[in-house]
Write a protein that holds these residues in place. Structure first.
Motif, PDB file in Angstrom:
ATOM      1  N   GLY A 176       0.803  -1.217   0.000  1.00  0.00           N
ATOM      2  CA  GLY A 176       0.000   0.000   0.000  1.00  0.00           C
ATOM      3  C   GLY A 176       0.838   1.268   0.000  1.00  0.00           C
ATOM      4  O   GLY A 176       0.313   2.360   0.246  1.00  0.00           O
ATOM      5  N   LEU A 235      -0.184 -11.380  -4.929  1.00  0.00           N
ATOM      6  CA  LEU A 235      -1.290 -10.961  -4.069  1.00  0.00           C
ATOM      7  C   LEU A 235      -1.331  -9.445  -4.216  1.00  0.00           C
ATOM      8  O   LEU A 235      -0.346  -8.762  -3.902  1.00  0.00           O
ATOM      9  CB  LEU A 235      -1.045 -11.397  -2.622  1.00  0.00           C
ATOM     10  N   GLY A 238      -4.308  -2.675  -3.839  1.00  0.00           N
ATOM     11  CA  GLY A 238      -4.843  -1.490  -4.509  1.00  0.00           C
ATOM     12  C   GLY A 238      -5.197  -1.700  -5.975  1.00  0.00           C
ATOM     13  O   GLY A 238      -6.314  -1.377  -6.409  1.00  0.00           O
TER      14      GLY A 238
HETATM   15  C1  PEP Z   1      -1.971  -6.614  -0.077  1.00  0.00           C
HETATM   16  O1  PEP Z   1      -2.959  -6.127   0.412  1.00  0.00           O
HETATM   17  O2  PEP Z   1      -1.672  -7.795   0.157  1.00  0.00           O
HETATM   18  C2  PEP Z   1      -1.139  -5.794  -0.978  1.00  0.00           C
HETATM   19  C3  PEP Z   1      -0.076  -6.320  -1.513  1.00  0.00           C
HETATM   20  O3  PEP Z   1      -1.561  -4.509  -1.170  1.00  0.00           O
HETATM   21  P1  PEP Z   1      -0.981  -3.482  -2.278  1.00  0.00           P
HETATM   22  O4  PEP Z   1      -0.943  -4.237  -3.589  1.00  0.00           O
HETATM   23  O5  PEP Z   1      -1.942  -2.349  -2.295  1.00  0.00           O
HETATM   24  O6  PEP Z   1       0.395  -3.101  -1.844  1.00  0.00           O
END
Ligand code: PEP
Length: 254
Positions: A176, A235, A238
Motif C-alpha cells: 500500500g 497478491l 490497490g
Molecule cells: C496486499 O494487500 O496484500 C497488498 C499487496 O496490497 P498493495 O498491492 O496495495 O500493496
C-alpha cells in the motif's frame, strides 16, 4: 527450480472495500476481461460480501477467498468467523496472516499457525502471508524473519497438506506504499522460502509450492515480477480494485 510444475495464482485482496452489490459489480466487470487466462484467479472479499461474490463468480474462472478465519470451530468469540462456516458457504480459499492483521489487530506468528491449522482442517486452501518490516530489511535479517514466520505457520502441516498452502511473500514496506520490491529482491526471498520448504518437506514439494509476491504490484510492474523464476503469482491490493488494471496483471501471468 521447475516453474512448469506450478500454475500461477493471481489473487486480489479487496480489503475493507465495497458493499455486496459493489463486489458483485466488480466481479461482473472482471469476468470478460480475464476469461481466457490460464492462471488461477482468486479475489479475497470482506466476510459480508462472500455470498454475493460467490453468486457473481459462478461459472467463471474466479475463486473467492475470505480475508481471515478464526482457529476455533465455534463458541464465545464475538465478531469472529470459523473455518467450517466458510466451508459451509462454499468458500475455497482464505488469506491468513496478512500484515494488516499483524500490524493493526495483534496477529502473531502463533495465532497465524492456529488459523492455518483450522483452515486446513476444514478443507480450505490457505494464502499465507509473510514478510519483513522496513527496519528488519535494513538490519539485513529479512531471510531470518520470513523463514521464522513461515516455519511457525507451517508447524504441524503435513507434506500432503502443503498443496493447499500458497505462500505470499509480502514485504510490509511495500504494501500500500507504492514502493515495490525490485524483481530481484522479490525473487531472492521467494527462493529463500522455497529452499526452506525443501528443507522442511522435500525438493519435490518445494518445486510444486506456489509462492506469490505481493506489495504494490500493478499493471506496469507485474510482467517483470511474474517472469522471475521463483515468483508464481501475486497478491494484489490497490491495483486489484480496478478491473482493467487487475486484468492486465492476470493476463501478464499467462
Ligand atoms: C496486499 O494487500 O496484500 C497488498 C499487496 O496490497 P498493495 O498491492 O496495495 O500493496
Amino acid at each position: 527450480m521447475n516453474k512448469t510444475l506450478r500454475a500461477p495464482v493471481i489473487a486480489g485482496n479487496w480489503k475493507m472495500n465495497n458493499t455486496p452489490a459493489q463486489t458483485a459489480g466488480l466481479i461482473a466487470q472482471l469476468k470478460p476481461l480475464i476469461s481466457s487466462a490460464d492462471s488461477k484467479i482468486v479475489v479475497a472479499v470482506p466476510f459480508i460480501d462472500i455470498p454475493a461474490a460467490l453468486e457473481a463468480a459462478k461459472g467463471s474462472n474466479i475463486a473467492i477467498a475470505a480475508q481471515n478465519v478464526h482457529w476455533e470451530e465455534r463458541g464465545a468469540f464475538t465478531g469472529e468467523v470459523s473455518a467450517p462456516m466458510l466451508k459451509a458457504l462454499g468458500v475455497p480459499y482464505v488469506v491468513v496472516g496478512h500484515s494488516e492483521r499483524r500490524q493493526y489487530f495483534g496477529e502473531t506468528d502463533v495465532t497465524v499457525q492456529k488459523r492455518v491449522r483450522a483452515a486446513l482442517n476444514a478443507g480450505l486452501t490457505v494464502i499465507l502471508c509473510v514478510g519483513e518490516v522496513l527496519a528488519e530489511r535494513k538490519l539485513g535479517i529479512t531471510a531470518e524473519i520470513v523463514r521464522a514466520q513461515t516455519e511457525i505457520a507451517l508447524a504441524g502441516v503435513a507434506a500432503e497438506e502443503l498443496r493447499r498452502v500458497i505462500i505470499a511473500y509480502e514485504p510490509v514496506w511495500a504494501i500500500g506504499t507504492g514502493e515495490t520490491a525490485t524483481p530481484e529482491q522479490a525473487n531472492e526471498v521467494c527462493a529463500i522460502l522455497r529452499g526452506l520448504l525443501a528443507r522442511i518437506y522435500s525438493k519435490d514439494a518445494a518445486d510444486r509450492a506456489v509462492i506469490q509476491y505481493g506489495g504494490s504490484m500493478n499493471d506496469a510492474n507485474a510482467a517483470e515480477l511474474l517472469a522471475q523464476p521463483d515468483i508464481d503469482g501475486g497478491l494484489i491490493g490497490g491495483a486489484s480494485l480496478a478491473a482493467e488494471k487487475f486484468a492486465v496483471i492476470v493476463n501478464a501471468a499467462g
